[in-house]
Design a protein around this motif. Structure first.
Motif, mmCIF file in Angstrom:
data_model
loop_
_atom_site.group_PDB
_atom_site.id
_atom_site.type_symbol
_atom_site.label_atom_id
_atom_site.label_comp_id
_atom_site.label_asym_id
_atom_site.label_seq_id
_atom_site.Cartn_x
_atom_site.Cartn_y
_atom_site.Cartn_z
ATOM 1 N N ASP A 1 0.840 -1.213 0.000
ATOM 2 C CA ASP A 1 0.000 0.000 0.000
ATOM 3 C C ASP A 1 0.866 1.251 0.000
ATOM 4 N N PHE B 1 2.617 7.950 6.595
ATOM 5 C CA PHE B 1 1.907 6.671 6.518
ATOM 6 C C PHE B 1 2.052 5.913 7.830
ATOM 7 N N LYS C 1 2.087 9.553 -5.485
ATOM 8 C CA LYS C 1 2.575 10.909 -5.190
ATOM 9 C C LYS C 1 3.615 11.355 -6.213
ATOM 10 N N THR D 1 6.350 10.420 2.707
ATOM 11 C CA THR D 1 5.114 9.630 2.642
ATOM 12 C C THR D 1 5.161 8.497 3.664
ATOM 13 N N GLU E 1 1.236 4.165 -2.707
ATOM 14 C CA GLU E 1 0.987 5.567 -2.334
ATOM 15 C C GLU E 1 2.148 6.462 -2.788
#
Lengths: 170, 193
Positions: free
Chosen positions: A36, A73, A44, A69, A40
């Protein structure tokens, strides 16, 4: 026909995917979450590719996005983990891709050790393991080069100790 | 045999990314970008359309009070739209000169800004909206009896403020569960530096 952005994105992906994926494994415990996070980060990078002005190396830019990130996250994911106290017993981090059982166990131990480090040390550790120069580590993490050097020594010690338990037990 | 740091680096770099369906992801991203653009256009269209509709149905030419009320509503709507855009986190990653510390500081600032919008601006929004509506109602309800007029003014004001208070509490509760832990964690990360 592919656009210029698509071609650039695919090239970035080919050159950096392994490093970015390893970073994800260093930041989150389970494979699904690592996937995941990986996705992500790719999203981005795609979204902000137009804003890349070439003021820094593209790899540095990607790592900045990746680490920022990953930090957000894992900060968001932490609250879901509050009830979990330790590393999952089944060590279901990644699917074994090789037949070398011993290497796989050592790899899982390495992920576990990195995962237990404080976030900043985790960032430095993963960059260090990718042979990133101190200067770039400082640039990405936002701390001084001298402080990076101090942190590096400590991290190297922690990692070698954890991966050589018998040597240090004696 | 003792493992040195070079061995650890080799071990770490041994892991490769799994194959990823990039073209499907790019196609989906393009679709998302298109729908986001559409949503933004709808929002941009909705504000002037609502204001235009109000100007069309309300007798603003006959009363300066109604005109003031409509201008106030238009300003409130523009302000609310601007606040909604300003609270988005989008610009945070787009600057390549952002190091980790700057990123964390900006994230914390943006998340706190969302809190501030809810805590401060939603009540202001409610009060201004009640004021604008009351001005219009004051003119429109002129033919009615005093008691009824006061009742309608009170009921409307309480409904608007009550709804605003309820949605504010709901939003703050949601923020306490989602934003607050993230802000705390990011602040903790910043203090490590």
């Amino acid at each position: 026909m592919k656009s210029g952005k698509e071609i650039q994105f695919e090239s970035i992906y080919r050159d950096n995917r392994d490093k970015v994926y390893r970073l994800c494994l260093g930041f989150v415990r389970e494979k699904e979450r690592a996937d995941d996070l990986f996705q992500e980060i790719l999203i981005k990078v795609w979204k902000h590719l137009d804003s890349f002005k070439g003021e820094s190396e593209i790899s540095t830019w990607i790592y900045r996005i990746a680490y920022n990130t990953a930090l957000t996250f894992s900060a968001g994911e932490k609250k879901k983990d509050e009830k979990q106290t330790g590393f999952p017993e089944n060590l279901d981090l990644i699917e074994p891709e090789n037949n070398n059982q011993e290497q796989e166990i050592r790899l899982q131990l390495l992920y576990q050790t990195i995962n237990e480090l404080p976030e900043l040390d985790r960032v430095i550790a993963t960059l260090l393991l990718e042979n990133t120069p101190y200067r770039s580590i400082a640039e990405i993490s936002g701390i001084s080069e001298n402080y990076v050097a101090v942190k590096v020594n400590r991290i190297k010690n922690v990692l070698t100790q954890k991966l050589n338990p018998q040597t240090h037990e004696n | 045999m003792k493992t040195n740091f070079n061995d650890i680096q080799n071990l770490w770099q041994f892991k490769k990314a799994k194959s990823f369906d990039l073209s499907t992801m790019i196609d989906r991203l393009k679709q998302t970008e298109k729908s986001q653009k559409r949503e933004r256009l709808v929002i941009l269209f909705c504000t002037p359309a609502t204001v235009g509709f109000l100007f069309w149905v309300m007798p603003w030419r006959e009363s300066p009070a109604i005109l003031i009320s409509l201008i106030l509503i238009a300003l409130i709507m523009i302000w609310a739209t601007w606040l909604s855009y300003a609270s988005k986190l989008k610009p945070v990653d787009s600057t390549e000169s952002f190091d980790n510390r700057t990123y964390l500081t900006t994230q914390i600032k943006q998340l706190n800004y969302r809190y501030r919008i809810a805590q401060r601006h939603m009540y202001t929004y409610g009060v201004l909206l009640s004021l604008a509506l009351n001005i219009s109602y004051f003119v429109l309800l002129e033919p009615l009896g005093l008691g009824l007029r006061i009742g309608i003014h009170l009921a409307m004001t309480l409904s608007v403020l009550g709804f605003m208070h309820w949605s504010l509490k709901k939003r703050l509760k949601k923020y306490d569960q989602t934003l607050k832990p993230t802000i705390n964690k990011l602040e903790e990360l910043l203090s490590q530096k």
